[in-house]
Motif scaffolding. Structure first.
Motif, mmCIF file in Angstrom:
data_model
loop_
_atom_site.group_PDB
_atom_site.id
_atom_site.type_symbol
_atom_site.label_atom_id
_atom_site.label_comp_id
_atom_site.label_asym_id
_atom_site.label_seq_id
_atom_site.Cartn_x
_atom_site.Cartn_y
_atom_site.Cartn_z
ATOM 1 N N THR A 1 39.414 72.405 58.397
ATOM 2 C CA THR A 1 39.671 72.823 57.014
ATOM 3 C C THR A 1 38.628 72.281 56.045
ATOM 4 O OG1 THR A 1 42.050 72.897 57.457
ATOM 5 C CG2 THR A 1 41.356 72.818 55.140
ATOM 6 N N ASN A 2 38.210 71.032 56.226
ATOM 7 C CA ASN A 2 37.383 70.371 55.220
ATOM 8 C C ASN A 2 35.908 70.261 55.583
ATOM 9 O OD1 ASN A 2 39.516 69.248 53.201
ATOM 10 N ND2 ASN A 2 40.319 68.707 55.209
ATOM 11 N N GLY B 1 37.778 63.564 59.906
ATOM 12 C CA GLY B 1 38.514 64.067 61.056
ATOM 13 C C GLY B 1 37.988 63.537 62.381
ATOM 14 N N HIS C 1 42.166 68.786 60.025
ATOM 15 C CA HIS C 1 41.418 68.279 58.870
ATOM 16 C C HIS C 1 39.940 68.618 59.000
ATOM 17 C CE1 HIS C 1 40.733 65.541 55.456
ATOM 18 N NE2 HIS C 1 39.610 65.216 56.087
ATOM 19 N N ASP D 1 41.331 64.418 64.120
ATOM 20 C CA ASP D 1 42.226 65.304 63.378
ATOM 21 C C ASP D 1 41.547 66.669 63.275
ATOM 22 O OD1 ASP D 1 43.811 66.672 61.569
ATOM 23 O OD2 ASP D 1 44.158 64.929 60.286
ATOM 24 N N LYS E 1 37.946 60.097 57.393
ATOM 25 C CA LYS E 1 38.107 61.064 56.310
ATOM 26 C C LYS E 1 37.516 62.419 56.665
ATOM 27 C CE LYS E 1 37.681 57.305 52.936
ATOM 28 N NZ LYS E 1 36.879 56.762 51.809
#
Length: 333
Positions: A146-147, A209, A143, A140, A207
């Motif tokens: 961004t994270n 990505g 994700h 991902d 979690k």
């Protein structure tokens, strides 16, 4: 010069990640002022994807290989972007982040600290180190960007490898505890354990990505404390088997050994009984085993000979005693 520079900045541009470095996972396309130029073309090569960040917001993701004309192609963000641009205004900033979609294979891993769990069979604490290899890919990209990555211009495979490996010990410990596999059977079940560990860890790295596309547990190494506990279990197991061969229980054999050791101590049996806390009880056990089990006429002579050999090997009876008892039992055939 100012007008020439302005128009030069608006010339068409090819935006691509050529000569892709396999050690780089995410790469920001270099641009002096991050302006979108007229008729620019975005090229997505094999094993690549791209994230488009407009005005500080992650606006779109392109995962299809090919050439995209930023002026005419009907891609959701590109179409929206063209409506926003007016007269090449420089305040409209576009950043293009390429990322690797292909697998990152054969990444070696090893535990920096001991993995701790309780053996499901023997109920003893076990500490071990482990090593192997794994492969991973971005699952991902939005994700992850961004994270995890943020606005960094580069994110290396080594950075991802280090972060992923930090999740391995907990997943390995949980799998070993839940699998019901004892320490002595780990090496025989490495393929099955590898798949179970992969499934366990994938739930955690998703979690971030990422996803593990392959995971191999190649070997384990026990710490010294665990080796000592394993050795004690091995000795007890061997003794139990030996006692069973002689028709005794492990407890009976240990009591006979205690009596033997007491007899060898200076001060005789009485002093040894006080020292070891065995006293008359061991004497009674010894008498019971020797009289009831060795001298019983109702017992199989072969079994009694096995018991006699065990007692001789343990030093509980002398060679003379063994020879005499052996004659007695042989005479009963």
């Amino acid at each position: 010069m100012g007008i020439i520079k302005f128009f030069k900045n608006q010339l068409s541009q090819v935006i691509e990640w050529d000569n892709q470095n396999p050690e780089i996972l995410v790469y920001k396309f270099p641009s002096a002022n991050d302006e979108l130029k007229n008729a620019s073309k975005l090229i997505i090569g094999p094993g690549q994807g791209a994230l488009l960040v407009y005005e500080g917001k992650l606006t779109d993701e392109i995962t299809t290989e090919g050439i995209f004309d930023l002026e005419t192609d009907n891609h959701p963000f590109i179409t929206t972007l063209l409506k926003l641009r007016t007269a090449f205004e420089s305040e409209h900033k576009l950043k293009v982040y390429f990322y690797r979609t292909s697998e990152n294979v054969n990444q070696g891993w090893g535990t920096a600290q001991a993995i701790k769990y309780v053996d499901p069979v023997y109920k003893i604490p076990v500490e071990l180190g482990a090593n192997g290899s794994f492969s991973f890919a971005i699952a991902d990209a939005k994700h992850l960007f961004t994270n995890v990555i943020g606005s960094a211009d580069k994110y290396l495979v080594a950075d991802a490898r280090q972060m992923l490996q930090s999740r391995f010990p907990q997943g390995i410990a949980a799998t070993l505890a839940q699998s019901g596999v004892s320490y002595q059977n780990i090496d025989a079940q490495l393929p099955q354990l590898s798949q179970m560990i992969k499934d366990q860890i994938n739930g955690e790295v998703a979690k971030l990505g990422f996803m593990l596309t392959d995971f191999k547990l190649n070997g384990t190494m026990f710490d010294e404390g665990t080796k000592e506990r394993i050795d004690r279990i091995a000795n007890i197991t061997a003794d139990n088997l030996a006692a069973g061969e002689g028709g005794l229980t492990y407890v009976e054999l240990e009591k006979l050994r205690a009596l033997r050791d007491a007899a060898r101590n200076e001060g005789g049996l009485a002093g040894a009984g006080l020292q070891f806390g065995v006293g008359m009880e061991i004497g009674k056990t010894f008498d019971t085993i020797r009289n009831d089990q060795i001298d019983s006429s109702s017992t199989d002579p072969v079994l009694k000979l096995q018991q006699l050999k065990l007692l001789l090997d343990e030093g509980i009876i002398t060679q003379d005693e063994f020879d005499q008892k052996k004659k007695d039992w042989l005479s009963r055939f």
